[in-house]
Design a protein around this motif. Structure first.
Motif, PDB file in Angstrom:
ATOM      1  N   LEU A 204       0.835  -1.206   0.000  1.00  0.00           N
ATOM      2  CA  LEU A 204       0.000   0.000   0.000  1.00  0.00           C
ATOM      3  C   LEU A 204       0.867   1.253   0.000  1.00  0.00           C
ATOM      4  O   LEU A 204       0.570   2.227  -0.712  1.00  0.00           O
ATOM      5  N   GLY A 205       1.945   1.245   0.805  1.00  0.00           N
ATOM      6  CA  GLY A 205       2.849   2.391   0.814  1.00  0.00           C
ATOM      7  C   GLY A 205       3.512   2.611  -0.534  1.00  0.00           C
ATOM      8  O   GLY A 205       3.644   3.748  -1.007  1.00  0.00           O
ATOM      9  N   LEU A 206       3.937   1.520  -1.192  1.00  0.00           N
ATOM     10  CA  LEU A 206       4.533   1.652  -2.524  1.00  0.00           C
ATOM     11  C   LEU A 206       3.526   2.187  -3.523  1.00  0.00           C
ATOM     12  O   LEU A 206       3.871   3.005  -4.400  1.00  0.00           O
ATOM     13  N   THR A 207       2.277   1.728  -3.424  1.00  0.00           N
ATOM     14  CA  THR A 207       1.243   2.225  -4.337  1.00  0.00           C
ATOM     15  C   THR A 207       1.059   3.727  -4.185  1.00  0.00           C
ATOM     16  O   THR A 207       0.955   4.461  -5.183  1.00  0.00           O
ATOM     17  N   ARG A 208       1.038   4.201  -2.965  1.00  0.00           N
ATOM     18  CA  ARG A 208       0.886   5.646  -2.731  1.00  0.00           C
ATOM     19  C   ARG A 208       2.073   6.426  -3.264  1.00  0.00           C
ATOM     20  O   ARG A 208       1.905   7.510  -3.847  1.00  0.00           O
ATOM     21  N   ILE A 209       3.279   5.890  -3.067  1.00  0.00           N
ATOM     22  CA  ILE A 209       4.465   6.582  -3.573  1.00  0.00           C
ATOM     23  C   ILE A 209       4.439   6.667  -5.089  1.00  0.00           C
ATOM     24  O   ILE A 209       4.690   7.732  -5.689  1.00  0.00           O
ATOM     25  N   LEU A 210       4.136   5.551  -5.756  1.00  0.00           N
ATOM     26  CA  LEU A 210       4.110   5.544  -7.223  1.00  0.00           C
ATOM     27  C   LEU A 210       3.024   6.470  -7.762  1.00  0.00           C
ATOM     28  O   LEU A 210       3.229   7.165  -8.764  1.00  0.00           O
ATOM     29  N   THR A 211       1.879   6.482  -7.096  1.00  0.00           N
ATOM     30  CA  THR A 211       0.799   7.388  -7.520  1.00  0.00           C
ATOM     31  C   THR A 211       1.217   8.838  -7.345  1.00  0.00           C
ATOM     32  O   THR A 211       0.946   9.690  -8.215  1.00  0.00           O
ATOM     33  N   PHE A 212       1.891   9.143  -6.235  1.00  0.00           N
ATOM     34  CA  PHE A 212       2.344  10.516  -5.984  1.00  0.00           C
ATOM     35  C   PHE A 212       3.373  10.944  -7.018  1.00  0.00           C
ATOM     36  O   PHE A 212       3.334  12.086  -7.516  1.00  0.00           O
ATOM     37  N   ILE A 213       4.285  10.047  -7.346  1.00  0.00           N
ATOM     38  CA  ILE A 213       5.314  10.385  -8.338  1.00  0.00           C
ATOM     39  C   ILE A 213       4.677  10.657  -9.695  1.00  0.00           C
ATOM     40  O   ILE A 213       5.042  11.598 -10.405  1.00  0.00           O
ATOM     41  N   ASN A 214       3.703   9.825 -10.075  1.00  0.00           N
ATOM     42  CA  ASN A 214       3.040  10.032 -11.366  1.00  0.00           C
ATOM     43  C   ASN A 214       2.267  11.343 -11.403  1.00  0.00           C
ATOM     44  O   ASN A 214       2.145  11.971 -12.465  1.00  0.00           O
ATOM     45  N   ALA A 215       1.734  11.747 -10.240  1.00  0.00           N
ATOM     46  CA  ALA A 215       0.952  12.980 -10.199  1.00  0.00           C
ATOM     47  C   ALA A 215       1.820  14.229 -10.174  1.00  0.00           C
ATOM     48  O   ALA A 215       1.323  15.334 -10.430  1.00  0.00           O
ATOM     49  N   GLU A 216       3.116  14.072  -9.878  1.00  0.00           N
ATOM     50  CA  GLU A 216       4.016  15.216  -9.822  1.00  0.00           C
ATOM     51  C   GLU A 216       4.248  15.781 -11.224  1.00  0.00           C
ATOM     52  O   GLU A 216       4.547  15.047 -12.169  1.00  0.00           O
ATOM     53  N   LYS A 217       4.124  17.083 -11.330  1.00  0.00           N
ATOM     54  CA  LYS A 217       4.337  17.722 -12.631  1.00  0.00           C
ATOM     55  C   LYS A 217       5.806  18.075 -12.860  1.00  0.00           C
ATOM     56  O   LYS A 217       6.211  18.379 -13.977  1.00  0.00           O
ATOM     57  N   GLY A 218       6.613  18.033 -11.812  1.00  0.00           N
ATOM     58  CA  GLY A 218       8.020  18.350 -11.961  1.00  0.00           C
ATOM     59  C   GLY A 218       8.795  17.210 -12.606  1.00  0.00           C
ATOM     60  O   GLY A 218       8.255  16.156 -12.955  1.00  0.00           O
ATOM     61  N   GLN A 219      10.049  17.399 -12.779  1.00  0.00           N
ATOM     62  CA  GLN A 219      10.924  16.399 -13.390  1.00  0.00           C
ATOM     63  C   GLN A 219      11.466  15.458 -12.320  1.00  0.00           C
ATOM     64  O   GLN A 219      12.677  15.366 -12.100  1.00  0.00           O
ATOM     65  N   ALA A 220      10.557  14.760 -11.638  1.00  0.00           N
ATOM     66  CA  ALA A 220      10.987  13.835 -10.584  1.00  0.00           C
ATOM     67  C   ALA A 220      11.695  12.629 -11.163  1.00  0.00           C
ATOM     68  O   ALA A 220      12.651  12.115 -10.580  1.00  0.00           O
ATOM     69  N   LEU A 221      11.228  12.178 -12.313  1.00  0.00           N
ATOM     70  CA  LEU A 221      11.804  11.000 -12.956  1.00  0.00           C
ATOM     71  C   LEU A 221      12.240  11.338 -14.369  1.00  0.00           C
ATOM     72  O   LEU A 221      11.617  12.160 -15.064  1.00  0.00           O
ATOM     73  N   ARG A 222      13.294  10.687 -14.788  1.00  0.00           N
ATOM     74  CA  ARG A 222      13.705  10.822 -16.175  1.00  0.00           C
ATOM     75  C   ARG A 222      12.725  10.079 -17.078  1.00  0.00           C
ATOM     76  O   ARG A 222      12.045   9.147 -16.666  1.00  0.00           O
ATOM     77  N   LYS A 223      12.673  10.489 -18.332  1.00  0.00           N
ATOM     78  CA  LYS A 223      11.694   9.921 -19.260  1.00  0.00           C
ATOM     79  C   LYS A 223      11.904   8.431 -19.453  1.00  0.00           C
ATOM     80  O   LYS A 223      10.946   7.663 -19.581  1.00  0.00           O
ATOM     81  N   GLU A 224      13.153   7.977 -19.457  1.00  0.00           N
ATOM     82  CA  GLU A 224      13.414   6.556 -19.695  1.00  0.00           C
ATOM     83  C   GLU A 224      12.968   5.668 -18.536  1.00  0.00           C
ATOM     84  O   GLU A 224      12.915   4.440 -18.666  1.00  0.00           O
ATOM     85  N   ASN A 225      12.648   6.275 -17.384  1.00  0.00           N
ATOM     86  CA  ASN A 225      12.204   5.488 -16.234  1.00  0.00           C
ATOM     87  C   ASN A 225      10.680   5.417 -16.108  1.00  0.00           C
ATOM     88  O   ASN A 225      10.176   4.771 -15.187  1.00  0.00           O
ATOM     89  N   LYS A 226       9.963   6.070 -17.011  1.00  0.00           N
ATOM     90  CA  LYS A 226       8.505   6.023 -16.961  1.00  0.00           C
ATOM     91  C   LYS A 226       7.999   4.597 -17.139  1.00  0.00           C
ATOM     92  O   LYS A 226       7.031   4.178 -16.492  1.00  0.00           O
ATOM     93  N   ALA A 227       8.645   3.848 -18.041  1.00  0.00           N
ATOM     94  CA  ALA A 227       8.204   2.469 -18.272  1.00  0.00           C
ATOM     95  C   ALA A 227       8.404   1.615 -17.018  1.00  0.00           C
ATOM     96  O   ALA A 227       7.585   0.729 -16.720  1.00  0.00           O
ATOM     97  N   THR A 228       9.489   1.875 -16.278  1.00  0.00           N
ATOM     98  CA  THR A 228       9.731   1.121 -15.049  1.00  0.00           C
ATOM     99  C   THR A 228       8.633   1.372 -14.030  1.00  0.00           C
ATOM    100  O   THR A 228       8.215   0.451 -13.306  1.00  0.00           O
ATOM    101  N   ILE A 229       8.140   2.615 -13.965  1.00  0.00           N
ATOM    102  CA  ILE A 229       7.042   2.929 -13.057  1.00  0.00           C
ATOM    103  C   ILE A 229       5.809   2.099 -13.391  1.00  0.00           C
ATOM    104  O   ILE A 229       5.133   1.550 -12.506  1.00  0.00           O
ATOM    105  N   LYS A 230       5.498   1.982 -14.679  1.00  0.00           N
ATOM    106  CA  LYS A 230       4.318   1.214 -15.080  1.00  0.00           C
ATOM    107  C   LYS A 230       4.468  -0.261 -14.720  1.00  0.00           C
ATOM    108  O   LYS A 230       3.520  -0.906 -14.264  1.00  0.00           O
TER     109      LYS A 230
END
Length: 329
Positions: A204-230
């Protein structure tokens, strides 16, 4: 304890203890385990941020666990640890994404962290960026949880077989052995339920973190790591479903074991009930002839004593025969 991981020219440099500010700013990953106040101050001054205290990490509201301060992301969740040693628990761990540096603040060592640290020493390319380190850590946690849930499933299958095998072995197994078997099954199911609930808390904690990261509009993650998030979201979702299945199965088995215990207890109570009912008529006969009134004609009868004994035996046997005929015994 502070451990810094810095990659330069494809080579990993490890640092233990307090490091100069220049090294801290160049590090890809800074791991703080039960850090001293001096180590925390060195990191805060070098990276110009304020780390949460242990008490703040334990707060349960979402706004205190997932937030942004300036360009830094603070992500906190509870993680399962100690499942192999049997002294399992949950510990809050904070991930701080500050530019090209990842900080992890923790007070226990889940096996996934130790495993990833060993992998990073062998393969420095895993530390290519701060967000990559964080995602690799999450992947290691998910893999570890999958192994734990698989082992829990196997333990539950063994407990199920033991419980129903014990239930079927009523004719030849001693009561003490049956009680010991059922007690061990209950303990196993209790441990399964505890580990499963803590694993679900981690997921549940990981789900919240991943959801928060996806909702962030800043450059929290590099583009090549978007697939890893999914991929992580899909894996976490599947593990949550599997953990729910194991939890439901554990509840079913717990109800079944308690039902078996209740059946055994009902059999014992039935035996005592029949014995008490069968002894009531003989007790009544003995009470009547134990009054010793002078006007009782049987007192002077030569065969009064054996007749009273025979009457008591018959009054005890007849109820038992009646209960057997009714199928109550």
């Amino acid at each position: 304890m502070m451990t810094t991981y810095t990659v330069a020219d494809g080579r990993l440099d490890l640092g233990d203890g307090i490091q100069p500010a220049s090294i801290l700013r160049a590090a890809t990953w800074i791991d703080l385990l039960n850090a001293s106040r001096e180590e925390v101050q060195a990191v805060e001054q070098a990276l110009a941020l304020e780390l949460p205290t242990r008490e703040e990490m334990q707060e349960i509201e979402s706004s205190s666990r997932l937030y942004r301060e300036g360009e830094a992301l603070f992500l906190t969740a509870n993680f399962l640890y100690g499942a192999d040693q049997g002294e399992y628990g949950s510990t809050p761990i904070t991930f701080v994404l500050a530019g090209h540096t990842l900080l992890t603040v923790r007070h226990a060592t889940p096996k996934a962290f130790a495993a990833f640290g060993n992998r990073a020493r062998r393969t420095p390319s895993l530390l290519s960026s701060a967000d990559a380190v964080m995602l690799h850590l999450f992947e290691q946690v998910v893999d570890r949880l999958a192994d734990i849930l698989e082992r829990i499933g196997a333990d539950m299958d063994r407990a199920s077989q033991s419980a129903f095998r014990t239930a079927r072995g009523t004719t030849h197994k001693k009561a003490n052995a049956r009680d010991a078997d059922l007690k061990s099954v209950l303990i196993a199911l209790g441990e399964v339920g505890e580990v499963t609930s803590r694993a679900r808390e981690t997921l549940l904690g990981l789900t919240r973190i991943l959801t928060f990261i996806n909702a962030e509009k800043g450059q929290a993650l590099r583009k090549e790591n978007k697939a890893t998030i999914k991929v992580l979201e899909r894996d976490v979702r599947s593990l949550v479903e599997h953990a729910s299945f194991l939890s439901n199965k554990a509840n079913f088995l717990l109800d079944a074991v308690l039902g078996i215990i209740n059946i055994d207890q009902n059999g014992i109570i039935k035996t005592f009930t029949v014995a008490s009912v069968a002894l009531m008529p003989p007790t009544l006969v003995a009470s009547i002839y134990g009054m010793n009134f002078s006007s009782m004609p049987e007192l002077s009868w030569r065969f009064g004593y054996p007749a009273a004994l025979l009457l008591m035996i018959c009054s005890a046997v007849l109820p038992i025969l009646y209960f057997k005929r009714k199928g109550w015994l």
